[in-house]
Enzyme design. Structure first.
Site, PDB file in Angstrom:
ATOM      1  N   GLU A 119      -8.927  -4.528   4.645  1.00  0.00           N
ATOM      2  CA  GLU A 119      -7.081  -3.562   5.078  1.00  0.00           C
ATOM      3  C   GLU A 119      -7.625  -4.398   6.908  1.00  0.00           C
ATOM      4  O   GLU A 119      -8.563  -3.784   7.666  1.00  0.00           O
ATOM      5  CB  GLU A 119      -8.038  -2.046   5.035  1.00  0.00           C
ATOM      6  N   HIS A 165     -13.693   3.905   5.766  1.00  0.00           N
ATOM      7  CA  HIS A 165     -12.658   3.302   5.995  1.00  0.00           C
ATOM      8  C   HIS A 165     -12.211   2.875   7.429  1.00  0.00           C
ATOM      9  O   HIS A 165     -12.480   4.050   8.217  1.00  0.00           O
ATOM     10  CB  HIS A 165     -11.401   4.399   5.621  1.00  0.00           C
ATOM     11  N   GLY A 202       0.144   5.217   2.382  1.00  0.00           N
ATOM     12  CA  GLY A 202       1.125   6.331   2.399  1.00  0.00           C
ATOM     13  C   GLY A 202       2.162   6.440   0.800  1.00  0.00           C
ATOM     14  O   GLY A 202       3.073   7.444   0.482  1.00  0.00           O
ATOM     15  N   GLY A 253      -0.866   1.989   7.908  1.00  0.00           N
ATOM     16  CA  GLY A 253       0.132   3.338   8.116  1.00  0.00           C
ATOM     17  C   GLY A 253       1.037   2.236   9.081  1.00  0.00           C
ATOM     18  O   GLY A 253       1.966   3.202   9.420  1.00  0.00           O
ATOM     19  N   GLU A 290     -10.222   4.518   9.249  1.00  0.00           N
ATOM     20  CA  GLU A 290     -10.164   5.639  10.342  1.00  0.00           C
ATOM     21  C   GLU A 290     -10.918   6.807  10.800  1.00  0.00           C
ATOM     22  O   GLU A 290     -11.045   7.327  11.419  1.00  0.00           O
ATOM     23  CB  GLU A 290      -8.807   6.619   9.406  1.00  0.00           C
ATOM     24  N   LYS A 326      -5.100  10.372   1.991  1.00  0.00           N
ATOM     25  CA  LYS A 326      -5.337  11.082   2.979  1.00  0.00           C
ATOM     26  C   LYS A 326      -5.630  12.329   2.800  1.00  0.00           C
ATOM     27  O   LYS A 326      -5.849  13.051   1.792  1.00  0.00           O
ATOM     28  CB  LYS A 326      -4.979  10.086   4.267  1.00  0.00           C
ATOM     29  N   ASN A 348      -5.279   6.461  -2.064  1.00  0.00           N
ATOM     30  CA  ASN A 348      -6.125   7.327  -1.158  1.00  0.00           C
ATOM     31  C   ASN A 348      -4.797   8.026  -0.312  1.00  0.00           C
ATOM     32  O   ASN A 348      -3.868   7.738   0.387  1.00  0.00           O
ATOM     33  CB  ASN A 348      -6.334   6.398   0.196  1.00  0.00           C
ATOM     34  N   SER A 362      -0.123  -0.618   3.575  1.00  0.00           N
ATOM     35  CA  SER A 362       1.244  -0.734   4.015  1.00  0.00           C
ATOM     36  C   SER A 362       1.675  -1.048   2.554  1.00  0.00           C
ATOM     37  O   SER A 362       2.362  -1.585   3.084  1.00  0.00           O
ATOM     38  CB  SER A 362       1.938  -1.085   5.161  1.00  0.00           C
TER      39      SER A 362
HETATM   40  C1  PEP Z   1      -5.310   2.854   3.352  1.00  0.00           C
HETATM   41  O1  PEP Z   1      -4.980   4.320   3.880  1.00  0.00           O
HETATM   42  O2  PEP Z   1      -6.299   2.690   3.332  1.00  0.00           O
HETATM   43  C2  PEP Z   1      -4.028   2.910   3.494  1.00  0.00           C
HETATM   44  C3  PEP Z   1      -3.647   1.284   3.447  1.00  0.00           C
HETATM   45  O3  PEP Z   1      -2.782   3.283   3.995  1.00  0.00           O
HETATM   46  P1  PEP Z   1      -0.907   2.699   3.760  1.00  0.00           P
HETATM   47  O4  PEP Z   1      -0.845   2.062   2.247  1.00  0.00           O
HETATM   48  O5  PEP Z   1      -0.377   4.221   4.885  1.00  0.00           O
HETATM   49  O6  PEP Z   1      -1.327   1.608   5.372  1.00  0.00           O
END
Ligand code: PEP
Length: 277
Positions: free
Chosen positions: A180, A107, A248, A186, A109, A25, A23, A226
Site C-alpha cells: 500500500e 496499516h 473507501g 485515500g 495510518e 476504518k 477495511n 484507492s
Molecule cells: C486502506 O485503508 O488500506 C486503503 C487502501 O484505503 P483506500 O482504498 O481508501 O485508499
C-alpha cells in the site's frame, strides 16, 4: 469461528487465492454494520474470491453474526503487541479470536498516527500468529521515498523489521502482504499495475531471503491504495498480485460488487489454468 486457510494446497498445483479485503476504518456503528455486511454478502454471492471485511472493533460481533454461513470472513483492523495485562483501552489477539479470523497489522495510518514502528508491527504479527489469526501485513513507502527512488528499500526494510522476529515461529501462520504505497491511500491516486507487480516481486524476493516456513511464492500479495471497481482490473491483470485491500470503496455495496466480480473472473481463470475445478 469458521476460518478458511489461505495457504494453497500442499500438492504441486498450488494456486494462490484471490482475496478482496474491505477495511472500513473508523466508519459504521454497531447498529449499521450488520446491514452493510449483509448487503455486501448479497451483492458478492457465489464467488471463488476470498472476501474479508474489517469493521471497527465495536462492530465485529454484529458483522460476524450477519455473515454467519455466508462465506465471508471477519477481521480486526489492529491488535495489541502484548498478550494481555494493564493496557487500558487495548485489544489483544486472544480477545479477537472469538470475534474474528483475520487481522490487519502495520496499516500506514497506524504507523503514522500511533507511531507504530517495524519492531512493534513485528510483535503484533507474532501475537496474531499465537492467536491463530490470519494477518494482512501492510507495507508501503511515503511519497518522498518514492521520489527519492527508495521505495523498494523502504518496503524491504519494513518486511525485515516486521518478519525477522516471527520467521522462526511462523510455522503454520497464514499471512498475506498488502503493498500500500502511502501516497495512494485515500487520495484517489493509484500506483500502476506494473509498479505494484514489480513491488510484489521485491516482496517475494525479500520473503525468500528472510525464510519464514512458507514458500515466498505461496504468500498472497495484495495491492491497496484507492482501489475502485474501475481500477481493480489493472491490478488483477498482473499475475504477481492476488487481490486488493480496499478502504473507501469497501463501504459502498456497488463498488464491492464490481471489485469482487472482477476478482472472480481472475480467480476462475487461475483455477482453470491450473486444471482445477
Ligand atoms: C486502506 O485503508 O488500506 C486503503 C487502501 O484505503 P483506500 O482504498 O481508501 O485508499
Amino acid at each position: 469461528m469458521a476460518h478458511t486457510r489461505i495457504s494453497p494446497r500442499r500438492d504441486n498445483r498450488s494456486v494462490r487465492p484471490v482475496i478482496v479485503a474491505g477495511n472500513w476504518k473508523m466508519n459504521t456503528t454497531p447498529s449499521s454494520a450488520g446491514d452493510l455486511a449483509r448487503a455486501i454478502a448479497d451483492a458478492t454471492d457465489g464467488t471463488d474470491v476470498q472476501r474479508v471485511l474489517f469493521p471497527p472493533y465495536v462492530c465485529l460481533a454484529q458483522v460476524r453474526d450477519a455473515l454467519r454461513g455466508r462465506g465471508l470472513e471477519v477481521g480486526a483492523q489492529n491488535l495489541h503487541e502484548e498478550a494481555g495485562g494493564a493496557y487500558t483501552g487495548e485489544i489483544s489477539g486472544q480477545m479477537l479470536r472469538e470475534l474474528a479470523t483475520w487481522v490487519i497489522v502495520g496499516h500506514s495510518e497506524r504507523r503514522r498516527d500511533q507511531a507504530e514502528t517495524d519492531e512493534i508491527v513485528g510483535r503484533k504479527l507474532r501475537r496474531a500468529c499465537e492467536a491463530g489469526l490470519t494477518s494482512i501485513l501492510c507495507v508501503g513507502e511515503l511519497l518522498e521515498a518514492r521520489q527519492a527512488g527508495k521505495a523498494e528499500q523502504v518496503v524491504e526494510a519494513q518486511l525485515r523489521g516486521a518478519l525477522s522476529g516471527v520467521a522462526d515461529r511462523a510455522e503454520g501462520h497464514d499471512f498475506a502482504i498488502a503493498y500500500e504505497p502511502v501516497w495512494a491511500i485515500g487520495t484517489g491516486e493509484t500506483a500502476t499495475g506494473a509498479d505494484a507487480a514489480r513491488m510484489a516481486g521485491v516482496i517475494r524476493a525479500t520473503l525468500a531471503r528472510l525464510g519464514p516456513d512458507r514458500r515466498a511464492d505461496e504468500v498472497p500479495v495484495l495491492y491497496g491504495g484507492s482501489v475502485t471497481s474501475a481500477s481493480i482490473g489493472e491490478f488483477l491483470a498482473e499475475p504477481a498480485l492476488d487481490g486488493a485491500l480496499v478502504g473507501g470503496a469497501s463501504l459502498k455495496v456497488d463498488e464491492m460488487a464490481g471489485i469482487v466480480a472482477a476478482a472472480g473472473l481472475v480467480a476462475a481463470a487461475r483455477r482453470g489454468a491450473e486444471g482445477l475445478s
